[in-house]
Design an enzyme around this catalytic site. Structure first.
Site, PDB file in Angstrom:
ATOM      1  CB  CYS A   6     -10.206   2.376  10.841  1.00 49.73           C
ATOM      2  SG  CYS A   6     -10.154   1.021  12.009  1.00 49.73           S
ATOM      3  CB  CYS A   9      -6.532   2.783  12.141  1.00 48.19           C
ATOM      4  SG  CYS A   9      -6.381   1.279  11.128  1.00 48.19           S
ATOM      5  CG  ASP A  32     -15.407  -3.561  24.350  1.00 51.56           C
ATOM      6  OD1 ASP A  32     -15.354  -4.224  23.300  1.00 51.56           O
ATOM      7  OD2 ASP A  32     -16.297  -2.711  24.571  1.00 51.56           O
ATOM      8  CG  HIS A  48      -7.853  -1.035   8.274  1.00 55.07           C
ATOM      9  ND1 HIS A  48      -8.683  -0.622   9.291  1.00 55.07           N
ATOM     10  CD2 HIS A  48      -8.644  -1.222   7.190  1.00 55.07           C
ATOM     11  CE1 HIS A  48      -9.925  -0.550   8.834  1.00 55.07           C
ATOM     12  NE2 HIS A  48      -9.924  -0.906   7.564  1.00 55.07           N
ATOM     13  CG  ASN A  88     -18.615 -10.436  16.805  1.00 53.82           C
ATOM     14  OD1 ASN A  88     -19.051 -11.566  16.971  1.00 53.82           O
ATOM     15  ND2 ASN A  88     -18.673  -9.503  17.741  1.00 53.82           N
ATOM     16  N   GLY A  94     -22.932  -9.120  13.848  1.00 57.35           N
ATOM     17  CA  GLY A  94     -23.039  -7.833  14.540  1.00 57.35           C
ATOM     18  C   GLY A  94     -21.724  -7.084  14.614  1.00 57.35           C
ATOM     19  CB  THR A  96     -20.103  -2.340  15.629  1.00 55.72           C
ATOM     20  OG1 THR A  96     -19.211  -2.662  16.688  1.00 55.72           O
ATOM     21  CG2 THR A  96     -21.476  -2.927  15.896  1.00 55.72           C
ATOM     22  CG  HIS A 101     -12.302  -6.297  16.935  1.00 55.37           C
ATOM     23  ND1 HIS A 101     -12.774  -5.720  15.767  1.00 55.37           N
ATOM     24  CD2 HIS A 101     -13.378  -6.606  17.681  1.00 55.37           C
ATOM     25  CE1 HIS A 101     -14.098  -5.676  15.819  1.00 55.37           C
ATOM     26  NE2 HIS A 101     -14.494  -6.216  16.974  1.00 55.37           N
ATOM     27  CG  HIS A 103     -14.780  -9.224  21.209  1.00 59.39           C
ATOM     28  ND1 HIS A 103     -15.354  -8.114  21.765  1.00 59.39           N
ATOM     29  CD2 HIS A 103     -15.055  -9.162  19.884  1.00 59.39           C
ATOM     30  CE1 HIS A 103     -15.968  -7.402  20.810  1.00 59.39           C
ATOM     31  NE2 HIS A 103     -15.793  -8.020  19.665  1.00 59.39           N
TER      32      HIS A 103
HETATM   33  P1  5GP Z   1     -17.591  -5.841  17.273  1.00 59.08           P
HETATM   34  O1  5GP Z   1     -19.065  -5.758  17.561  1.00 59.08           O
HETATM   35  O2  5GP Z   1     -17.231  -5.088  16.023  1.00 59.08           O
HETATM   36  O3  5GP Z   1     -17.057  -7.238  17.284  1.00 59.08           O
HETATM   37  O4  5GP Z   1     -16.890  -5.157  18.504  1.00 59.08           O
HETATM   38  C1  5GP Z   1     -16.523  -3.821  18.578  1.00 59.08           C
HETATM   39  C2  5GP Z   1     -16.208  -3.545  20.031  1.00 59.08           C
HETATM   40  O5  5GP Z   1     -15.472  -2.348  20.094  1.00 59.08           O
HETATM   41  C3  5GP Z   1     -17.460  -3.367  20.903  1.00 59.08           C
HETATM   42  O6  5GP Z   1     -17.432  -4.314  21.952  1.00 59.08           O
HETATM   43  C4  5GP Z   1     -17.337  -1.923  21.407  1.00 59.08           C
HETATM   44  O7  5GP Z   1     -17.757  -1.773  22.734  1.00 59.08           O
HETATM   45  C5  5GP Z   1     -15.861  -1.641  21.234  1.00 59.08           C
HETATM   46  N1  5GP Z   1     -15.549  -0.246  20.953  1.00 59.08           N
HETATM   47  C6  5GP Z   1     -16.133   0.552  20.005  1.00 59.08           C
HETATM   48  N2  5GP Z   1     -15.579   1.786  20.007  1.00 59.08           N
HETATM   49  C7  5GP Z   1     -14.611   1.754  20.972  1.00 59.08           C
HETATM   50  C8  5GP Z   1     -13.674   2.738  21.434  1.00 59.08           C
HETATM   51  O8  5GP Z   1     -13.612   3.880  20.978  1.00 59.08           O
HETATM   52  N3  5GP Z   1     -12.840   2.352  22.427  1.00 59.08           N
HETATM   53  C9  5GP Z   1     -12.863   1.101  22.960  1.00 59.08           C
HETATM   54  N4  5GP Z   1     -11.988   0.833  23.961  1.00 59.08           N
HETATM   55  N5  5GP Z   1     -13.722   0.153  22.544  1.00 59.08           N
HETATM   56  C10 5GP Z   1     -14.587   0.471  21.562  1.00 59.08           C
HETATM   57 ZN    ZN Z   2      -8.264  -0.016  11.245  1.00 56.26          ZN
END
Ligand code: 5GP
Ligand code: ZN
Length: 112
Positions: A6, A9, A32, A48, A88, A94, A96, A101, A103
């Site tokens: 992850c 993680c 982010d 996690h 999310n 969406g 990802t 987490h 935001h």
């Molecule tokens: P989700 O769409 O899952 O709610 O948000 C995932 C967020 O993680 C996205 O806004 C994306 O830009 C951020 N993100 C993905 N990979 C990384 C990373 O390696 N480092 C940081 N700082 N943010 C990440």
């Molecule tokens: Zn994790």
């Protein structure tokens, strides 16, 4: 418990670098990598799980702790005029990264 495959993680373990703004034994907050607002922080629990419905007793306590800690962290990072929290949950939202987490978006007047 942290996972080996992850990305968040790995950030928590320091295996992937991040721009950290706050850390304690229960949570980490970092910037982010693709900010969607002037200030865009991600708050993650140091355990996690993917979805709110998967939270066990310990994760529930950490989530509650995070929600009450976030106002102070947001204000210290340029969100003193308000901010938006987004969690999310799953594909239609969406999501990802499958490590729960929060935001934190702010630092400007946000369009919906
Ligand atoms: P989700 O769409 O899952 O709610 O948000 C995932 C967020 O993680 C996205 O806004 C994306 O830009 C951020 N993100 C993905 N990979 C990384 C990373 O390696 N480092 C940081 N700082 N943010 C990440
Ligand atoms: Zn994790």
């Amino acid at each position: 418990m942290l996972s080996n495959d992850c990305i968040f993680c790995k950030i928590i373990k320091g295996e992937i670098p991040s721009a950290k703004v706050y850390e304690d034994d229960k949570m980490l907050v970092f910037r982010d990598i693709e900010p969607k607002a002037k200030v865009h922080l991600l708050a993650v629990a140091k355990t996690h799980f993917k979805l709110l419905e998967e939270a066990d007793g310990n994760s529930k306590d950490i989530l509650s702790y995070m929600l009450f800690k976030i106002p102070e962290i947001a204000k210290q990072n340029g969100c003193d005029n308000g901010y938006r929290l987004i969690i999310n949950q799953g594909d239609d939202a969406g999501q990802t990264v499958f490590h729960l987490h929060i935001h934190i978006l702010g630092g400007e007047n946000l369009p919906w």
